[in-house]
Design a protein around this motif. Structure first.
Motif, PDB file in Angstrom:
ATOM      1  N   THR A   1     -17.204  -2.758 -16.147  1.00 40.33           N
ATOM      2  CA  THR A   1     -17.637  -1.387 -16.459  1.00 40.33           C
ATOM      3  C   THR A   1     -18.874  -1.011 -15.656  1.00 40.33           C
ATOM      4  OG1 THR A   1     -16.753  -1.563 -18.710  1.00 40.33           O
ATOM      5  CG2 THR A   1     -18.376   0.160 -18.298  1.00 40.33           C
ATOM      6  N   LEU A   2     -19.823  -1.937 -15.574  1.00 41.93           N
ATOM      7  CA  LEU A   2     -21.054  -1.685 -14.828  1.00 41.93           C
ATOM      8  C   LEU A   2     -20.774  -1.466 -13.344  1.00 41.93           C
ATOM      9  CD1 LEU A   2     -24.174  -1.558 -14.920  1.00 41.93           C
ATOM     10  CD2 LEU A   2     -24.182  -4.034 -14.527  1.00 41.93           C
ATOM     11  N   TRP A   3     -19.909  -2.304 -12.766  1.00 45.77           N
ATOM     12  CA  TRP A   3     -19.581  -2.176 -11.339  1.00 45.77           C
ATOM     13  C   TRP A   3     -18.872  -0.854 -11.057  1.00 45.77           C
ATOM     14  CZ3 TRP A   3     -17.477  -7.731  -9.879  1.00 45.77           C
ATOM     15  CH2 TRP A   3     -18.529  -8.648  -9.997  1.00 45.77           C
ATOM     16  N   ARG A   4     -18.021  -0.441 -11.972  1.00 51.36           N
ATOM     17  CA  ARG A   4     -17.318   0.835 -11.770  1.00 51.36           C
ATOM     18  C   ARG A   4     -18.296   2.004 -11.759  1.00 51.36           C
ATOM     19  NH1 ARG A   4     -12.073   1.318 -15.541  1.00 51.36           N
ATOM     20  NH2 ARG A   4     -11.914   3.250 -14.342  1.00 51.36           N
ATOM     21  N   GLN A   5     -19.385   1.863 -12.494  1.00 52.99           N
ATOM     22  CA  GLN A   5     -20.383   2.932 -12.555  1.00 52.99           C
ATOM     23  C   GLN A   5     -21.321   2.916 -11.350  1.00 52.99           C
ATOM     24  OE1 GLN A   5     -22.267   2.101 -16.287  1.00 52.99           O
ATOM     25  NE2 GLN A   5     -20.681   3.137 -17.511  1.00 52.99           N
ATOM     26  N   GLN A   6     -21.610   1.722 -10.818  1.00 49.48           N
ATOM     27  CA  GLN A   6     -22.679   1.602  -9.828  1.00 49.48           C
ATOM     28  C   GLN A   6     -22.213   1.298  -8.405  1.00 49.48           C
ATOM     29  OE1 GLN A   6     -25.536  -1.245 -11.316  1.00 49.48           O
ATOM     30  NE2 GLN A   6     -26.290   0.164 -12.883  1.00 49.48           N
ATOM     31  N   LEU A   7     -21.046   0.669  -8.250  1.00 47.26           N
ATOM     32  CA  LEU A   7     -20.595   0.277  -6.920  1.00 47.26           C
ATOM     33  C   LEU A   7     -19.668   1.339  -6.332  1.00 47.26           C
ATOM     34  CD1 LEU A   7     -19.811  -3.574  -7.042  1.00 47.26           C
ATOM     35  CD2 LEU A   7     -21.612  -2.419  -5.754  1.00 47.26           C
ATOM     36  N   ASP A   8     -20.160   2.082  -5.372  1.00 50.94           N
ATOM     37  CA  ASP A   8     -19.343   3.123  -4.744  1.00 50.94           C
ATOM     38  C   ASP A   8     -18.166   2.531  -3.971  1.00 50.94           C
ATOM     39  OD1 ASP A   8     -21.058   5.041  -5.718  1.00 50.94           O
ATOM     40  OD2 ASP A   8     -22.291   5.081  -3.895  1.00 50.94           O
ATOM     41  N   CYS A   9     -18.322   1.289  -3.515  1.00 50.68           N
ATOM     42  CA  CYS A   9     -17.291   0.675  -2.688  1.00 50.68           C
ATOM     43  C   CYS A   9     -16.310  -0.183  -3.494  1.00 50.68           C
ATOM     44  CB  CYS A   9     -17.925  -0.178  -1.588  1.00 50.68           C
ATOM     45  SG  CYS A   9     -18.943  -1.531  -2.214  1.00 50.68           S
ATOM     46  N   LEU A  10     -16.343  -0.076  -4.823  1.00 53.97           N
ATOM     47  CA  LEU A  10     -15.437  -0.881  -5.640  1.00 53.97           C
ATOM     48  C   LEU A  10     -14.005  -0.386  -5.489  1.00 53.97           C
ATOM     49  CD1 LEU A  10     -15.393  -3.215  -7.747  1.00 53.97           C
ATOM     50  CD2 LEU A  10     -15.438  -1.438  -9.518  1.00 53.97           C
ATOM     51  N   SER A  11     -13.095  -1.307  -5.218  1.00 55.61           N
ATOM     52  CA  SER A  11     -11.684  -0.956  -5.086  1.00 55.61           C
ATOM     53  C   SER A  11     -11.131  -0.449  -6.414  1.00 55.61           C
ATOM     54  CB  SER A  11     -10.888  -2.187  -4.631  1.00 55.61           C
ATOM     55  OG  SER A  11      -9.517  -2.023  -4.872  1.00 55.61           O
ATOM     56  N   PRO A  12     -10.278   0.575  -6.392  1.00 61.35           N
ATOM     57  CA  PRO A  12      -9.663   1.056  -7.632  1.00 61.35           C
ATOM     58  C   PRO A  12      -8.596   0.096  -8.151  1.00 61.35           C
ATOM     59  CG  PRO A  12      -8.760   2.240  -5.765  1.00 61.35           C
ATOM     60  CD  PRO A  12      -9.880   1.394  -5.224  1.00 61.35           C
ATOM     61  N   VAL A  13      -8.222  -0.866  -7.315  1.00 62.51           N
ATOM     62  CA  VAL A  13      -7.229  -1.870  -7.696  1.00 62.51           C
ATOM     63  C   VAL A  13      -7.959  -3.178  -7.992  1.00 62.51           C
ATOM     64  CG1 VAL A  13      -5.173  -3.131  -6.944  1.00 62.51           C
ATOM     65  CG2 VAL A  13      -5.561  -0.790  -6.150  1.00 62.51           C
TER      66      VAL A  13
END
Length: 248
Positions: free
Chosen positions: A184-196
């Motif tokens: 959850t934290l990475w989805r909020q803060q990491l712009d480069c996080l893969s949607p998969v």
């Protein structure tokens, strides 16, 4: 549409880079995509996923020049061409990783082929010269070490690559409270996080003991759907890139 180069690397050791490369390659091949896998990591782990004999030491490290490179490839029954790292057997290697990367664009491949690189840990990738058309998939697990390393890289050092860079979560366990919170934290803060993301799956571990890929050995398993989604997302990125180029 040009060939697509994907560099798969790990935030740290043990994140599952080789298993992601092997299963992604098989997922692409099963969709009738021409797929080439090149190993840049000296640990030679790809052989375990493709039933390359244990005693085989042949790879690009054994090639004396680029003309000898085609003789170092293996082809699987699923028509995946693999260039292992190999072992120099005490001799000084004649080729380096950057030479192999540069030569990949000159290989006699059909248009729209996929070239997947097993690039080991992300520190090794920093020394390589990639271009803006390349895609980096940085494999991370939802654990404290990866969280610290990603925070250091993106928020402290503000590291940037010339290539398109995405963080791909591997072995995600939704039943773990810690992993769920980090996700959850990475989805909020990491712009480069893969949607998969790739869910944790024992089938992947079992498949390696058979020298096979989980997406092939267990076609009804959830991991196959995960890698099909990953393949589709990468194809979408490639399509979007080509649309942008056509507009300019």
């Amino acid at each position: 549409m040009m060939n697509q180069r994907i560099f798969v690397t790990g935030t740290k050791g043990g994140t599952g880079v080789s298993s992601v490369v092997a299963n992604l390659a098989r997922s692409l091949a099963d969709s009738n995509e021409i797929t080439l896998v090149i190993e840049l990591d000296s640990q030679n782990q790809l052989a375990r996923h493709f039933a390359i004999p244990w005693q085989s030491k042949i790879g690009w490290q054994n090639a004396y020049d680029l003309e000898a490179l085609p003789y170092c490839f293996y082809q699987t029954q699923s028509n995946i061409n693999i260039l292992p790292y190999g072992e120099s057997l005490g001799e000084q290697a004649k080729l380096c990783a950057q030479t192999i990367i540069d030569s990949s664009s000159k290989l006699d491949l059909p248009k729209n082929s996929w070239i997947l690189f097993d690039a080991g840990q992300s520190q090794q990738l920093n020394a390589l010269d990639l271009n803006s058309n390349d895609i980096i998939l940085e494999i991370a697990n939802c654990d404290g070490i990866c969280h610290s390393l990603l925070y250091q890289k993106f928020f402290m050092d503000k590291q940037k690559y010339k290539a398109q860079h995405y963080v791909l979560i591997n072995r995600y366990n939704a039943h773990s409270e810690v992993e769920s919170d980090l996700f959850t934290l990475w989805r909020q803060q990491l712009d480069c996080l893969s949607p998969v993301f790739i869910n944790t799956d024992e089938a992947i571990k079992v498949a390696v003991t058979h020298g096979n890929q989980a997406v092939a050995l267990y076609p009804a398993n959830s991991c196959r759907a995960d890698f099909e989604r990953l393949s589709a997302w990468l194809a979408h990125l490639l399509t979007q890139r080509n649309i942008s180029k056509d507009r300019t």
